[in-house]
Design an enzyme around this catalytic site. Structure first.
Site, PDB file in Angstrom:
ATOM      1  N   ARG A  68       0.825  -1.213   0.000  1.00 11.53           N
ATOM      2  CA  ARG A  68       0.000   0.000   0.000  1.00 11.53           C
ATOM      3  C   ARG A  68       0.857   1.259   0.000  1.00 11.53           C
ATOM      4  O   ARG A  68       0.526   2.258  -0.634  1.00 11.53           O
ATOM      5  CB  ARG A  68      -0.922  -0.024   1.223  1.00 11.53           C
ATOM      6  CG  ARG A  68      -1.964   1.089   1.244  1.00 11.53           C
ATOM      7  CD  ARG A  68      -2.990   0.853   2.328  1.00 11.53           C
ATOM      8  NE  ARG A  68      -3.943   1.942   2.377  1.00 11.53           N
ATOM      9  CZ  ARG A  68      -4.225   2.648   3.471  1.00 11.53           C
ATOM     10  NH1 ARG A  68      -3.613   2.371   4.618  1.00 11.53           N
ATOM     11  NH2 ARG A  68      -5.109   3.620   3.431  1.00 11.53           N
ATOM     12  N   HIS A  72       0.478   4.370  -2.627  1.00 12.33           N
ATOM     13  CA  HIS A  72       0.223   5.743  -2.199  1.00 12.33           C
ATOM     14  C   HIS A  72       1.359   6.684  -2.587  1.00 12.33           C
ATOM     15  O   HIS A  72       1.142   7.880  -2.762  1.00 12.33           O
ATOM     16  CB  HIS A  72      -0.011   5.788  -0.683  1.00 12.33           C
ATOM     17  CG  HIS A  72      -1.385   5.359  -0.293  1.00 12.33           C
ATOM     18  ND1 HIS A  72      -2.193   6.107   0.544  1.00 12.33           N
ATOM     19  CD2 HIS A  72      -2.113   4.266  -0.628  1.00 12.33           C
ATOM     20  CE1 HIS A  72      -3.354   5.484   0.702  1.00 12.33           C
ATOM     21  NE2 HIS A  72      -3.318   4.353   0.008  1.00 12.33           N
ATOM     22  N   ASN A 100      -3.708   8.983   3.988  1.00  9.74           N
ATOM     23  CA  ASN A 100      -2.458   8.366   4.416  1.00  9.74           C
ATOM     24  C   ASN A 100      -2.362   8.143   5.923  1.00  9.74           C
ATOM     25  O   ASN A 100      -1.377   7.569   6.398  1.00  9.74           O
ATOM     26  CB  ASN A 100      -1.271   9.211   3.957  1.00  9.74           C
ATOM     27  CG  ASN A 100      -1.082   9.174   2.451  1.00  9.74           C
ATOM     28  OD1 ASN A 100      -1.500   8.228   1.794  1.00  9.74           O
ATOM     29  ND2 ASN A 100      -0.463  10.212   1.901  1.00  9.74           N
ATOM     30  N   HIS A 201      -6.061  -5.729  -2.935  1.00 12.60           N
ATOM     31  CA  HIS A 201      -6.912  -5.849  -1.748  1.00 12.60           C
ATOM     32  C   HIS A 201      -7.147  -7.300  -1.351  1.00 12.60           C
ATOM     33  O   HIS A 201      -7.912  -7.572  -0.424  1.00 12.60           O
ATOM     34  CB  HIS A 201      -8.253  -5.149  -1.989  1.00 12.60           C
ATOM     35  CG  HIS A 201      -8.166  -3.666  -1.953  1.00 12.60           C
ATOM     36  ND1 HIS A 201      -9.206  -2.831  -2.323  1.00 12.60           N
ATOM     37  CD2 HIS A 201      -7.151  -2.840  -1.579  1.00 12.60           C
ATOM     38  CE1 HIS A 201      -8.837  -1.570  -2.183  1.00 12.60           C
ATOM     39  NE2 HIS A 201      -7.593  -1.547  -1.738  1.00 12.60           N
TER      40      HIS A 201
END
Length: 349
Positions: A68, A72, A100, A201
């Protein structure tokens, strides 16, 4: 007979377009290469893999955290390690932006620990952004996903994005497929990339507040009722602080069960479930649910494309000596020398 044959050929054409070939693997962009550290740090990837084998064995949840972190970083300002910078770099950092706030704190520490080990072995020749990209790949591999080569040669950026830029570039959990596709399209990613990358995911957890709008005050009709009742046990109110697994079937394995979840109306976020509801992406979801190898192939392509978004190379960036701060322009003082010596010794253990 003609109609049936035409339909079959059309189906075959659509299906074949989903399968990866060697020619479909994206080439490295200018400044990156498959063997960037072959001479300067040949042991780079083995150092990272060996360390992450232990980290993820001790806590498998860190795999999703590292993956992740790479997402990001890349989606907001490009894969420049800017998400790693803290407020000491001047002004509010990307880490304080709402999307975040749930990034795992431990993930940042793992990246800098890897940086210490790599720099101790090779000198300060490897960027934090490259380490983040390799760590993301290894997190996928170490939880059962596909192995792939990572184009390397990124430099670390010297600035970070504003909170608004972070909000504008990351896909919110309540976004529908139209938003998902349009945001990724601005980055050169198509519908297959969008569905494949959403498959990240398949590992990790989510805070209740990221999806309780689908439970309260009324249940989202696209969510399976039994699944909704299971979620309510962990998230009894809209503001619950608990967490749940992203993938109900195999939460710690990187596989294609996420897409099986979607077909059974057991996707956690609106941005997940709507990929099956929306006819533009439904067929891709179904193909990945039926064929894990196909998903893996398309995920690799998506990751390589995403991992090269707006990279900083050459003299436009730097090799940070600490991942959470920009390098100092002035000569090192005694305190800095002592700090670096301590890092060198700690990296040995």
């Amino acid at each position: 007979m003609v109609s049936t044959t035409s339909s079959f050929l059309l189906l075959l054409l659509v299906s074949s377009s989903l399968f990866v070939t060697e020619a479909q693997i994206p080439a490295p962009v200018k400044g990156l290469s498959w063997k960037f550290y072959e001479s300067s740090c040949p042991q780079l990837e083995s150092i990272i893999r060996k360390r992450l084998e232990k980290q993820i064995k001790d806590d498998v949840g860190q795999a999703a955290g590292l993956l992740r972190l790479h997402f990001h970083d890349c989606f907001v300002q490009g894969c420049d390690g800017s998400v790693l910078l803290d407020g000491s770099a001047g002004g509010p950092s990307e880490q304080t932006a709402i999307p975040n706030l749930t990034l795992r704190k431990r993930s940042f520490k793992i990246i800098d620990d890897l940086r210490k080990r790599v720099h101790n072995a090779c000198g300060k020749v490897v960027s934090c952004s490259d380490i983040t990209a390799i760590a993301a790949r290894d997190s996928v591999v170490l939880t059962g996903g596909p192995n792939y080569n990572v184009p390397l040669g990124r430099k670390d950026g010297r600035t970070f994005a504003t909170e608004q830029a972070t909000l504008d570039n990351l896909v919110a959990p309540f976004a529908n497929t139209t938003v998902v596709l349009s945001r990724l399209a601005t980055k050169g990613l198509d519908a297959t990339d969008a569905v494949a990358l959403s498959g990240a995911h398949t590992i990790g957890i989510s805070h209740c507040t990221s999806f309780t709008d689908r439970l309260f005050p009324n249940q989202d009709p696209t969510m399976d009722k039994t699944f909704a009742n299971i979620l309510k046990r962990s998230c009894p109110t809209a503001n619950s602080n608990n967490t749940v697994n992203m993938d109900i079937r195999s939460p710690n394995l990187f596989d294609n069960k996420y897409y099986v979840d979607l077909m059974n109306r057991q996707g956690l976020f609106t941005s997940d479930q709507d990929l099956f509801t929306d006819r533009r992406t439904r067929g891709i979801v179904e193909s990945f649910a039926k064929n894990q190898s196909l998903f893996f192939d398309k995920f690799v392509i998506g990751m390589i494309k995403m991992g090269q978004l707006n990279v900083v190379t050459g003299g436009d960036g730097e090799i940070r000596t600490k991942c959470d701060r920009r390098n100092k322009n002035k000569k090192l003082d005694i305190a800095t020398v002592v700090e670096e010596l301590e890092e060198t010794f700690s990296a040995l253990f």
